[in-house]
Design a protein around this motif. Sequence first.
Motif, PDB file in Angstrom:
ATOM      1  N   ALA A   1      37.957  44.631  36.002  1.00 14.11           N
ATOM      2  CA  ALA A   1      36.852  45.395  36.153  1.00 14.11           C
ATOM      3  C   ALA A   1      36.727  45.759  37.450  1.00 14.11           C
ATOM      4  CB  ALA A   1      35.717  44.521  35.792  1.00 14.11           C
ATOM      5  N   MET A   2      37.311  45.184  38.481  1.00 11.33           N
ATOM      6  CA  MET A   2      37.153  45.868  39.875  1.00 11.33           C
ATOM      7  C   MET A   2      38.135  47.055  39.862  1.00 11.33           C
ATOM      8  SD  MET A   2      38.708  44.029  43.312  1.00 11.33           S
ATOM      9  CE  MET A   2      40.183  44.682  43.066  1.00 11.33           C
ATOM     10  N   ILE A   3      39.344  47.022  39.335  1.00 13.73           N
ATOM     11  CA  ILE A   3      40.366  47.907  39.335  1.00 13.73           C
ATOM     12  C   ILE A   3      39.507  49.268  38.638  1.00 13.73           C
ATOM     13  CG2 ILE A   3      42.300  48.799  38.339  1.00 13.73           C
ATOM     14  CD1 ILE A   3      43.467  46.216  38.615  1.00 13.73           C
ATOM     15  N   VAL A   4      38.959  49.015  37.439  1.00  7.75           N
ATOM     16  CA  VAL A   4      38.204  49.953  36.992  1.00  7.75           C
ATOM     17  C   VAL A   4      37.259  50.798  37.870  1.00  7.75           C
ATOM     18  CG1 VAL A   4      36.788  50.765  35.028  1.00  7.75           C
ATOM     19  CG2 VAL A   4      38.624  49.260  34.701  1.00  7.75           C
ATOM     20  N   ALA A   5      36.499  50.148  38.562  1.00  3.98           N
ATOM     21  CA  ALA A   5      35.561  50.626  39.538  1.00  3.98           C
ATOM     22  C   ALA A   5      36.054  51.082  40.782  1.00  3.98           C
ATOM     23  CB  ALA A   5      34.498  49.502  39.783  1.00  3.98           C
ATOM     24  N   ASN A   6      37.214  50.655  41.190  1.00  3.91           N
ATOM     25  CA  ASN A   6      37.652  51.470  42.218  1.00  3.91           C
ATOM     26  C   ASN A   6      38.785  52.460  42.047  1.00  3.91           C
ATOM     27  OD1 ASN A   6      38.914  51.800  44.855  1.00  3.91           O
ATOM     28  ND2 ASN A   6      38.509  49.852  45.698  1.00  3.91           N
ATOM     29  N   ASP A   7      38.128  53.712  42.010  1.00  4.96           N
ATOM     30  CA  ASP A   7      38.846  54.950  41.800  1.00  4.96           C
ATOM     31  C   ASP A   7      40.290  55.029  42.821  1.00  4.96           C
ATOM     32  OD1 ASP A   7      37.151  55.408  39.730  1.00  4.96           O
ATOM     33  OD2 ASP A   7      36.131  57.027  40.864  1.00  4.96           O
ATOM     34  N   TYR A   8      40.323  54.449  43.859  1.00  4.70           N
ATOM     35  CA  TYR A   8      41.504  54.763  44.871  1.00  4.70           C
ATOM     36  C   TYR A   8      42.547  53.560  44.565  1.00  4.70           C
ATOM     37  CZ  TYR A   8      43.295  57.476  48.592  1.00  4.70           C
ATOM     38  OH  TYR A   8      43.816  58.383  49.614  1.00  4.70           O
ATOM     39  N   LEU A   9      42.232  52.843  43.606  1.00  4.36           N
ATOM     40  CA  LEU A   9      43.467  51.853  43.226  1.00  4.36           C
ATOM     41  C   LEU A   9      44.513  52.444  42.190  1.00  4.36           C
ATOM     42  CD1 LEU A   9      41.649  48.287  43.265  1.00  4.36           C
ATOM     43  CD2 LEU A   9      43.193  49.121  45.077  1.00  4.36           C
ATOM     44  N   ASN A  10      45.687  52.800  42.643  1.00  2.00           N
ATOM     45  CA  ASN A  10      46.401  53.489  41.609  1.00  2.00           C
ATOM     46  C   ASN A  10      48.017  53.199  42.166  1.00  2.00           C
ATOM     47  OD1 ASN A  10      47.396  55.116  39.671  1.00  2.00           O
ATOM     48  ND2 ASN A  10      46.978  56.964  40.723  1.00  2.00           N
ATOM     49  N   GLY A  11      48.796  52.923  41.000  1.00  5.07           N
ATOM     50  CA  GLY A  11      50.210  52.959  41.448  1.00  5.07           C
ATOM     51  C   GLY A  11      50.575  51.721  42.108  1.00  5.07           C
ATOM     52  N   ASP A  12      50.106  50.475  41.999  1.00  3.30           N
ATOM     53  CA  ASP A  12      50.506  49.379  42.737  1.00  3.30           C
ATOM     54  C   ASP A  12      50.358  48.109  41.890  1.00  3.30           C
ATOM     55  OD1 ASP A  12      51.608  48.030  44.880  1.00  3.30           O
ATOM     56  OD2 ASP A  12      49.839  48.637  46.379  1.00  3.30           O
ATOM     57  N   VAL A  13      50.857  47.188  42.372  1.00  2.00           N
ATOM     58  CA  VAL A  13      50.787  45.550  41.665  1.00  2.00           C
ATOM     59  C   VAL A  13      49.671  44.855  42.687  1.00  2.00           C
ATOM     60  CG1 VAL A  13      52.215  43.785  40.766  1.00  2.00           C
ATOM     61  CG2 VAL A  13      52.916  46.011  40.675  1.00  2.00           C
ATOM     62  N   ILE A  14      48.856  44.074  41.998  1.00  2.00           N
ATOM     63  CA  ILE A  14      48.087  43.158  42.606  1.00  2.00           C
ATOM     64  C   ILE A  14      48.332  41.782  42.374  1.00  2.00           C
ATOM     65  CG2 ILE A  14      45.693  42.375  43.123  1.00  2.00           C
ATOM     66  CD1 ILE A  14      44.616  44.934  42.535  1.00  2.00           C
ATOM     67  N   ARG A  15      48.977  40.932  43.181  1.00  2.00           N
ATOM     68  CA  ARG A  15      49.451  39.502  42.984  1.00  2.00           C
ATOM     69  C   ARG A  15      47.888  38.707  42.848  1.00  2.00           C
ATOM     70  NH1 ARG A  15      55.030  37.520  44.793  1.00  2.00           N
ATOM     71  NH2 ARG A  15      53.939  35.271  44.240  1.00  2.00           N
ATOM     72  N   MET A  16      47.579  38.070  41.785  1.00  2.00           N
ATOM     73  CA  MET A  16      46.620  37.201  41.634  1.00  2.00           C
ATOM     74  C   MET A  16      47.280  35.495  41.394  1.00  2.00           C
ATOM     75  SD  MET A  16      43.457  37.130  38.823  1.00  2.00           S
ATOM     76  CE  MET A  16      44.128  35.609  37.773  1.00  2.00           C
ATOM     77  N   ASP A  17      47.239  35.039  42.754  1.00  2.00           N
ATOM     78  CA  ASP A  17      48.233  33.822  42.851  1.00  2.00           C
ATOM     79  C   ASP A  17      47.804  32.705  43.832  1.00  2.00           C
ATOM     80  OD1 ASP A  17      49.123  34.863  44.773  1.00  2.00           O
ATOM     81  OD2 ASP A  17      50.982  35.276  44.084  1.00  2.00           O
ATOM     82  N   GLY A  18      46.541  33.150  44.512  1.00  2.00           N
ATOM     83  CA  GLY A  18      46.246  31.921  45.487  1.00  2.00           C
ATOM     84  C   GLY A  18      47.456  31.706  46.325  1.00  2.00           C
ATOM     85  N   ALA A  19      48.140  32.875  46.831  1.00  2.00           N
ATOM     86  CA  ALA A  19      49.232  32.544  47.633  1.00  2.00           C
ATOM     87  C   ALA A  19      50.363  31.914  47.164  1.00  2.00           C
ATOM     88  CB  ALA A  19      48.747  32.179  49.032  1.00  2.00           C
ATOM     89  N   LEU A  20      50.269  31.450  45.962  1.00  2.00           N
ATOM     90  CA  LEU A  20      51.531  30.744  45.566  1.00  2.00           C
ATOM     91  C   LEU A  20      52.967  31.367  45.557  1.00  2.00           C
ATOM     92  CD1 LEU A  20      52.463  28.372  43.912  1.00  2.00           C
ATOM     93  CD2 LEU A  20      51.919  29.382  41.659  1.00  2.00           C
ATOM     94  N   ARG A  21      53.929  30.871  46.012  1.00  2.00           N
ATOM     95  CA  ARG A  21      55.321  31.319  45.884  1.00  2.00           C
ATOM     96  C   ARG A  21      56.201  30.358  45.164  1.00  2.00           C
ATOM     97  NH1 ARG A  21      52.411  34.828  46.841  1.00  2.00           N
ATOM     98  NH2 ARG A  21      52.492  36.514  48.429  1.00  2.00           N
ATOM     99  N   MET A  22      56.543  30.662  43.793  1.00  2.00           N
ATOM    100  CA  MET A  22      57.247  29.824  42.929  1.00  2.00           C
ATOM    101  C   MET A  22      58.339  29.146  43.635  1.00  2.00           C
ATOM    102  SD  MET A  22      54.923  29.294  40.519  1.00  2.00           S
ATOM    103  CE  MET A  22      55.812  28.560  39.093  1.00  2.00           C
ATOM    104  N   GLY A  23      58.694  27.981  43.403  1.00  2.00           N
ATOM    105  CA  GLY A  23      60.003  27.317  43.601  1.00  2.00           C
ATOM    106  C   GLY A  23      60.832  27.647  42.511  1.00  2.00           C
ATOM    107  N   PRO A  24      62.218  27.067  42.397  1.00  2.00           N
ATOM    108  CA  PRO A  24      63.208  27.232  41.507  1.00  2.00           C
ATOM    109  C   PRO A  24      62.659  26.427  40.428  1.00  2.00           C
ATOM    110  CG  PRO A  24      64.137  25.929  43.327  1.00  2.00           C
ATOM    111  CD  PRO A  24      62.989  26.358  43.838  1.00  2.00           C
ATOM    112  N   ARG A  25      62.314  25.195  40.294  1.00  2.00           N
ATOM    113  CA  ARG A  25      61.751  24.647  39.182  1.00  2.00           C
ATOM    114  C   ARG A  25      60.361  24.073  39.230  1.00  2.00           C
ATOM    115  NH1 ARG A  25      66.709  22.210  37.603  1.00  2.00           N
ATOM    116  NH2 ARG A  25      68.352  22.663  38.772  1.00  2.00           N
TER     117      ARG A  25
END
Length: 253
Positions: A229-253
């Motif tokens: 809904a936020m992306i829809v409302a903000n017309d200047y968001l375009n052509g990018d990827v938003i990570r929604m992960d709480g700053a998580l960076r996955m380990g190998p396992r």
Amino acid sequence: MQLDGIAALVTGAASGLGAATAAALVEGGATVYGLDLEQAVADAAPAGGDVRLVAADVTDGEQVRAAVAGIQEDGGELRLAVNCAGIAPSARVLSRRGPHDLDLFHTVLKVNLLGTFNVMRLAAEAMAALSPDAQGQRGVVVNTASIAAYEAQVGQVAYAASKAGVAGMTVTAARDLAQYGIRVMTIAPGIVDTPMMAGFSDEVRAGLGESVPFPQRIAAPEEYARLVAMIVANDYLNGDVIRMDGALRMGPR
């Protein structure tokens, strides 16, 4: 762009991210058409609510085209498409059972990547025929990748490849569709409480939540829906990827 009064198409709408997104869009005033496989639609129909569930395979061009045509026949203006449909089987490149099954790899790419592209191209075709708003905008496409596109774990090679493809086509699709006033964005979720998590024990789920830097918990599907809904409302968001992960960076396992 405003949600109120538009028609929206959401794939994988019978459960998980798709169901939460469809519900949020209805609450925002959109008329929502939810696509999912026939059995999933049949199982979800009693709880479908205000979402108009339609049986369609996202990898089938004719089925998706028919679903889009149905929206137009209803008099709806399709201005939003959200791709949530996906699968995540696990297999290593090489294991004791032998090399990764080629058909399985093909199936994951077909559903997650080709299916996303199929819906995006046909939704864009419908959007391009609409009148633009005051800013020249005709529609928005929101696709779903995963943080596995960047650092997938053991056994996620097919899933990682498919989601990296979704992330990778974001800016090109946005550039392709800019002349029509259609924006393209992608969300890359981390660990979200979807049906894919249902088989895990409470202990495992707690451990997964604790692996997130902050907030230390598994994300709710509704948080993904609010981001759409936020992306829809903000017309200047375009052509990018938003990570929604709480700053998580996955380990190998």
